[in-house]
Design a protein around this motif. Structure first.
Motif, mmCIF file in Angstrom:
data_model
loop_
_atom_site.group_PDB
_atom_site.id
_atom_site.type_symbol
_atom_site.label_atom_id
_atom_site.label_comp_id
_atom_site.label_asym_id
_atom_site.label_seq_id
_atom_site.Cartn_x
_atom_site.Cartn_y
_atom_site.Cartn_z
ATOM 1 N N TYR A 89 31.301 -17.372 -23.884
ATOM 2 C CA TYR A 89 31.068 -15.729 -24.315
ATOM 3 C C TYR A 89 31.712 -14.884 -23.227
ATOM 4 C CZ TYR A 89 28.738 -11.463 -25.147
ATOM 5 O OH TYR A 89 28.720 -10.006 -25.190
ATOM 6 N N SER A 90 31.978 -13.612 -23.630
ATOM 7 C CA SER A 90 32.342 -12.634 -22.927
ATOM 8 C C SER A 90 32.357 -11.419 -23.970
ATOM 9 C CB SER A 90 33.829 -12.409 -22.275
ATOM 10 O OG SER A 90 34.950 -12.134 -23.056
ATOM 11 N N GLN A 91 31.982 -10.207 -23.083
ATOM 12 C CA GLN A 91 31.766 -8.994 -24.201
ATOM 13 C C GLN A 91 32.913 -8.615 -24.802
ATOM 14 O OE1 GLN A 91 29.366 -5.832 -21.982
ATOM 15 N NE2 GLN A 91 29.743 -4.500 -23.719
ATOM 16 N N GLU A 92 34.126 -8.776 -23.991
ATOM 17 C CA GLU A 92 35.620 -8.488 -24.255
ATOM 18 C C GLU A 92 35.918 -9.350 -25.530
ATOM 19 O OE1 GLU A 92 39.782 -8.871 -24.865
ATOM 20 O OE2 GLU A 92 38.394 -10.309 -23.784
ATOM 21 N N ARG A 93 35.424 -10.424 -25.711
ATOM 22 C CA ARG A 93 35.767 -11.407 -26.671
ATOM 23 C C ARG A 93 34.789 -10.923 -27.927
ATOM 24 N NH1 ARG A 93 35.963 -16.830 -23.017
ATOM 25 N NH2 ARG A 93 37.907 -16.359 -21.916
ATOM 26 N N GLU A 94 33.640 -10.513 -27.615
ATOM 27 C CA GLU A 94 32.655 -10.274 -28.877
ATOM 28 C C GLU A 94 33.398 -8.920 -29.402
ATOM 29 O OE1 GLU A 94 28.243 -8.735 -29.527
ATOM 30 O OE2 GLU A 94 28.900 -9.203 -27.522
ATOM 31 N N GLU A 95 34.175 -8.224 -28.689
ATOM 32 C CA GLU A 95 34.375 -6.843 -29.321
ATOM 33 C C GLU A 95 35.832 -7.132 -29.945
ATOM 34 O OE1 GLU A 95 34.194 -4.167 -26.007
ATOM 35 O OE2 GLU A 95 32.176 -3.971 -25.995
ATOM 36 N N ARG A 96 36.549 -7.922 -29.213
ATOM 37 C CA ARG A 96 37.969 -8.078 -29.903
ATOM 38 C C ARG A 96 37.975 -9.206 -30.967
ATOM 39 N NH1 ARG A 96 42.288 -11.139 -25.678
ATOM 40 N NH2 ARG A 96 43.953 -11.237 -27.221
ATOM 41 N N PHE A 97 37.154 -9.789 -31.114
ATOM 42 C CA PHE A 97 37.233 -11.027 -32.241
ATOM 43 C C PHE A 97 35.944 -10.673 -33.116
ATOM 44 C CE2 PHE A 97 40.088 -12.454 -28.730
ATOM 45 C CZ PHE A 97 41.011 -12.631 -29.476
ATOM 46 N N LEU A 98 35.773 -11.570 -34.026
ATOM 47 C CA LEU A 98 34.623 -11.933 -34.974
ATOM 48 C C LEU A 98 33.928 -12.997 -34.261
ATOM 49 C CD1 LEU A 98 35.610 -11.385 -38.495
ATOM 50 C CD2 LEU A 98 34.173 -9.761 -37.129
ATOM 51 N N GLN A 99 32.693 -12.970 -33.510
ATOM 52 C CA GLN A 99 31.926 -14.099 -32.945
ATOM 53 C C GLN A 99 30.954 -14.547 -33.960
ATOM 54 O OE1 GLN A 99 30.494 -13.415 -28.685
ATOM 55 N NE2 GLN A 99 28.395 -13.339 -29.805
ATOM 56 N N VAL A 100 30.859 -15.828 -33.799
ATOM 57 C CA VAL A 100 29.551 -16.231 -34.758
ATOM 58 C C VAL A 100 28.469 -16.255 -34.083
ATOM 59 C CG1 VAL A 100 29.022 -18.375 -36.477
ATOM 60 C CG2 VAL A 100 31.571 -17.454 -36.309
ATOM 61 N N ASN A 101 27.501 -15.703 -34.208
ATOM 62 C CA ASN A 101 26.168 -15.400 -33.279
ATOM 63 C C ASN A 101 25.356 -16.580 -33.507
ATOM 64 O OD1 ASN A 101 27.255 -13.349 -32.192
ATOM 65 N ND2 ASN A 101 26.424 -11.653 -33.644
ATOM 66 N N TYR A 102 25.876 -17.802 -33.164
ATOM 67 C CA TYR A 102 24.961 -19.031 -32.962
ATOM 68 C C TYR A 102 25.309 -19.684 -31.714
ATOM 69 C CZ TYR A 102 23.067 -18.441 -37.645
ATOM 70 O OH TYR A 102 22.687 -18.465 -38.776
ATOM 71 N N PRO A 103 24.491 -19.604 -30.635
ATOM 72 C CA PRO A 103 24.913 -20.298 -29.321
ATOM 73 C C PRO A 103 25.043 -21.760 -29.662
ATOM 74 C CG PRO A 103 22.941 -18.818 -28.846
ATOM 75 C CD PRO A 103 23.272 -18.965 -30.509
ATOM 76 N N LEU A 104 26.389 -22.452 -29.407
ATOM 77 C CA LEU A 104 26.408 -23.806 -29.812
ATOM 78 C C LEU A 104 25.521 -24.777 -29.007
ATOM 79 C CD1 LEU A 104 30.108 -23.770 -30.469
ATOM 80 C CD2 LEU A 104 28.294 -23.260 -31.877
ATOM 81 N N THR A 105 25.461 -24.567 -27.932
ATOM 82 C CA THR A 105 24.470 -25.614 -27.143
ATOM 83 C C THR A 105 23.197 -24.762 -26.583
ATOM 84 O OG1 THR A 105 25.438 -24.932 -24.860
ATOM 85 C CG2 THR A 105 26.503 -26.468 -25.977
ATOM 86 N N ARG A 106 22.602 -23.858 -27.442
ATOM 87 C CA ARG A 106 21.414 -23.284 -27.165
ATOM 88 C C ARG A 106 21.199 -22.739 -25.806
ATOM 89 N NH1 ARG A 106 17.672 -23.704 -30.797
ATOM 90 N NH2 ARG A 106 15.953 -24.017 -29.309
ATOM 91 N N GLY A 107 22.234 -22.173 -25.028
ATOM 92 C CA GLY A 107 22.244 -21.524 -23.656
ATOM 93 C C GLY A 107 22.485 -22.555 -22.869
ATOM 94 N N LEU A 108 22.716 -23.988 -22.915
ATOM 95 C CA LEU A 108 23.044 -24.883 -21.840
ATOM 96 C C LEU A 108 24.005 -24.379 -20.965
ATOM 97 C CD1 LEU A 108 22.322 -28.464 -23.173
ATOM 98 C CD2 LEU A 108 20.943 -27.405 -21.636
ATOM 99 N N LEU A 109 24.984 -23.839 -21.644
ATOM 100 C CA LEU A 109 26.142 -23.378 -20.580
ATOM 101 C C LEU A 109 25.664 -22.508 -19.657
ATOM 102 C CD1 LEU A 109 29.353 -23.645 -20.422
ATOM 103 C CD2 LEU A 109 29.535 -21.590 -21.806
ATOM 104 N N GLY A 110 24.560 -21.815 -19.955
ATOM 105 C CA GLY A 110 23.908 -20.912 -18.766
ATOM 106 C C GLY A 110 23.349 -21.371 -17.795
#
Length: 287
Positions: A89-110
């Motif tokens: 994720y990045s805010q720039e990516r969210e704004e520039r593209f269509l983001q499917v709003n389901y965290p794929l690993t439920r936040g494990l990446l964070g």
């Protein structure tokens, strides 16, 4: 109908009609660098699940592109050479593209743990506060969006090309190398394979809401609706959680990370856009 008469409402209606046609099929083309497909096996399986649960008969095509960076893959998406990407994720990516709003690993990446040199392991074991942790400089790849999250939270961050991070850690250019809980064991194994004597800290974990998401082009509302529909149905049926809880890579990663034995420090993610902030909490794990 003339092009000028094809309104946004007409486009949405066309999308809904297509989604109800069971014989309809779309191909989702995705690219990754050579040799990393195995690291993304879980995420690719989630993409496959989304396509199976959506109306229609959709498939994805996988290609390997040498030297592919995160920056380049989004250029390919913009140019239409690929039609979907699994990316952090990045805010720039969210704004520039269509983001499917389901965290794929439920936040494990964070959920981040740290590789370090053996002489730092004992020091880290005695860290008891976020203030103390911020005394250590963290190495981060310069194309990872989460570098900004750490900087915004007051951490010392050293950015460098991904291929240089191991050598820089060994030479003490920074103190600890952040890695995800999911990839910690494989990162440690890779470092050993390349002749480095790093250890995985077993006492600390840093956590913030952050994950992989699926992205399509801004104008690709059709594929976006397919992916949203498929993941919504996968969650509603219980298939998503069954897949998450039974995935051998995730099970092994959580066991090896020994999260219950770690001191976890939660920090904010100021880089989140409004759409991501409004994702239901039940889609995140541990927040």
């Amino acid at each position: 109908m003339r092009k000028s008469e094809f309104t946004s409402s007409g486009l949405v209606l066309a999308v809904l009609v297509l989604l109800n046609q069971s014989a309809w099929a779309e191909t989702f083309k995705l690219a990754l660098p050579p040799g990393v497909k195995g690291l993304f096996s879980y995420e690719l399986e989630v993409l496959d699940m989304a396509l199976k649960y959506a109306d229609g008969d959709h498939t994805f095509e996988f290609v390997e592109i040498p030297g592919l960076t995160q920056f380049r893959v989004f250029e390919l998406l913009d140019d239409g050479e690929v039609s979907v990407t699994v990316n952090s994720y990045s805010q720039e990516r969210e704004e520039r593209f269509l983001q499917v709003n389901y965290p794929l690993t439920r936040g494990l990446l964070g959920q981040r743990v740290f590789l370090t040199n053996p002489d730092k392991a004992d020091v880290l074991a005695h860290v008891t506060s976020l203030v103390e942790l911020k005394r250590f400089c963290i190495g981060v790849s310069n194309d990872w969006p989460d570098a900004a999250i750490l900087e915004d939270n007051g951490f010392c961050v050293v950015r460098a090309p991904r291929k240089q991070l191991f050598a820089m850690l060994e030479s003490h250019r920074f103190d600890i190398l952040a890695t995800t809980v999911k990839q910690a064991a494989s990162e440690l194994a890779l470092s050993k394979k390349n002749g480095y004597d790093f250890v995985l800290d077993k006492s600390l974990m840093l956590a913030y809401p952050y994950d992989f998401f699926l992205y399509v082009r801004k104008d690709d509302v059709v594929r976006h609706k397919i992916l949203e529909q498929g993941l919504a149905r996968a969650y509603a049926s219980g298939a998503f959680m069954e897949h998450f809880n039974s995935d051998p890579v995730i099970i092994r990663a959580l066991e090896e990370a020994q999260l219950s034995n770690r001191r976890m420090f939660n920090i904010e993610n100021p880089e989140m856009g409004s759409g991501t902030r409004n994702i239901p909490p039940l889609l995140w794990q541990g927040y």
